[in-house]
Design an enzyme around this catalytic site. Structure first.
Site, short mmCIF file in Angstrom:
data_model
loop_
_atom_site.label_atom_id
_atom_site.label_comp_id
_atom_site.label_asym_id
_atom_site.label_seq_id
_atom_site.Cartn_x
_atom_site.Cartn_y
_atom_site.Cartn_z
N ASN A 13 0.85 -1.19 0.00
CA ASN A 13 0.00 0.00 0.00
C ASN A 13 0.89 1.24 0.00
O ASN A 13 1.50 1.56 1.00
CB ASN A 13 -0.90 -0.04 1.25
N LYS A 15 -0.01 4.30 -0.34
CA LYS A 15 -0.71 5.44 0.26
C LYS A 15 -0.51 6.70 -0.62
O LYS A 15 -0.41 6.59 -1.83
CB LYS A 15 -0.23 5.66 1.69
N HIS A 104 -9.81 0.90 4.77
CA HIS A 104 -8.50 1.02 5.43
C HIS A 104 -8.66 1.93 6.65
O HIS A 104 -9.44 2.89 6.63
CB HIS A 104 -7.48 1.60 4.44
N GLU A 106 -6.99 4.30 7.74
CA GLU A 106 -6.79 5.73 7.48
C GLU A 106 -8.05 6.34 6.84
O GLU A 106 -8.35 7.51 7.03
CB GLU A 106 -5.54 5.93 6.60
N GLU A 176 -5.71 -5.17 10.70
CA GLU A 176 -4.68 -4.16 10.91
C GLU A 176 -5.02 -3.36 12.17
O GLU A 176 -5.87 -2.46 12.12
CB GLU A 176 -4.64 -3.20 9.72
N GLY A 182 1.46 2.35 10.38
CA GLY A 182 2.25 3.56 10.18
C GLY A 182 2.93 4.09 11.43
O GLY A 182 3.38 5.23 11.46
N SER A 222 3.05 -1.86 10.16
CA SER A 222 4.49 -1.66 10.39
C SER A 222 5.33 -2.90 10.11
O SER A 222 6.34 -3.12 10.79
CB SER A 222 4.73 -1.15 11.81
P1 PGA Z 1 2.47 0.39 7.43
O1 PGA Z 1 1.06 0.46 6.68
O2 PGA Z 1 3.12 -0.90 7.01
O3 PGA Z 1 3.23 1.60 6.97
O4 PGA Z 1 2.17 0.40 8.89
C1 PGA Z 1 0.22 -0.65 6.68
C2 PGA Z 1 -1.02 -0.39 5.88
O5 PGA Z 1 -1.25 0.66 5.32
O6 PGA Z 1 -1.86 -1.27 5.77
#
Ligand code: PGA
Length: 274
Positions: A13, A15, A104, A106, A176, A182, A222
């Protein structure tokens, strides 16, 4: 009873990162890196990247002929109309997208996507034959108050509301924990395994044991080449969403290589079903 192992699933991802040019270059690099890896092992896995919307056509172009496919990070549930700034499933399909992230954390947190919105999007994605990655996960205060499973299963129930059992093979569930996305903090692999088991049992109650057994449930939060191994070794973790570490071809591919090596060493045959 020996059962077919579930096909492993990995999604990078990206982003809101990379310029259109940088995204295209990363696509090209992934393509050549994937050629270097055991092509049968890549072919046996679902490997997907989710670039920013504008970068998708260029990345699709670079990845043509490889086994890596492209996902949208989000979509709207209507097909067309007065929805300024939105993009529909039809539009995503037209530019070569095969998968889409739905709900997601976010999106849920920063763009106020409710369970109902997430469910509408999931239904629309499936109606248009996009494969969907339904994201669920608890906040840190849910974790502190021991409500992880309750919160996650609530998101599962509402996310799958009205979804037909026949469409289940087009949905991957991504667990998640919000506090791990993140942040550089990961959950403990054995805790994740328990949540995945609870999700699978809930899916079995809703869709039947056999259908639930085949659903891929992946972890995200992460993950890096340095910390991924314990997660990828769990029997009920069927792959991963990789955010920050997917912005470099090398680290994304390292996670894949690790999975290939781990599974070659101890192929897991899974009955699933909780
Ligand atoms: P990240 O993001 O690995 O940077 O924590 C995970 C995700 O967006 O699902």
């Amino acid at each position: 009873m020996l059962t077919e192992p579930r096909r492993r699933f990995f999604l990078g991802n990206w982003k809101m990162n990379l310029t259109v040019h940088e995204a295209r270059a990363l696509g090209a690099e992934l393509r050549s890196e994937s050629m270097r890896l055991d092509s049968a092992a890549i072919r046996d896995r679902d490997v997907i990247v989710a670039p920013p919307l504008l970068a998708i056509p260029g990345v699709v172009h670079e990845l043509m002929g490889s086994h890596i496919r492209v996902a949208g990070q989000n979509m709207y549930w209507e097909d067309k109309g007065p929805y300024t700034g939105e993009v529909s499933a039809t539009m995503l399909r037209e530019i070569g997208v095969t998968h889409v992230l739905i709900g997601h954390s976010e999106r849920r947190d920063q763009f106020s996507e409710s369970d109902q919105i997430v469910n509408r999007k999931l239904r629309a994605a499936l109606r248009h034959e996009l494969s969907a990655v339904l994201c669920v996960g608890e906040h840190s205060d849910d974790r502190d108050t021991g409500r992880v499973v309750e919160v996650v299963l609530h998101q599962i129930q509402s996310g799958f509301d009205g979804i037909d059992r026949n469409d289940l093979d087009k949905v991957v569930v991504a667990y998640e924990p919000v506090w791990a996305v993140g942040t550089g903090r990961t959950a403990r692999a054995q805790d994740v395994e328990l949540v995945h088991g609870a999700i699978r049992s809930a899916l079995a109650d809703r869709f039947g044991r056999e259908a639930a057994r085949t659903v891929r449930i992946i972890y995200g939060g992460s993950l890096t080449p340095a910390n991924a191994a314990p997660f990828l070794s769990q029997p009920d973790i069927d792959g991963a969403i990789v955010g920050a570490a997917s912005l470099k071809a090398e680290s994304f591919m390292k996670i894949l290589e690790m999975d290939i090596a781990l599974r070659a060493r101890s192929p897991v045959s899974r009955g699933g079903g909780g």
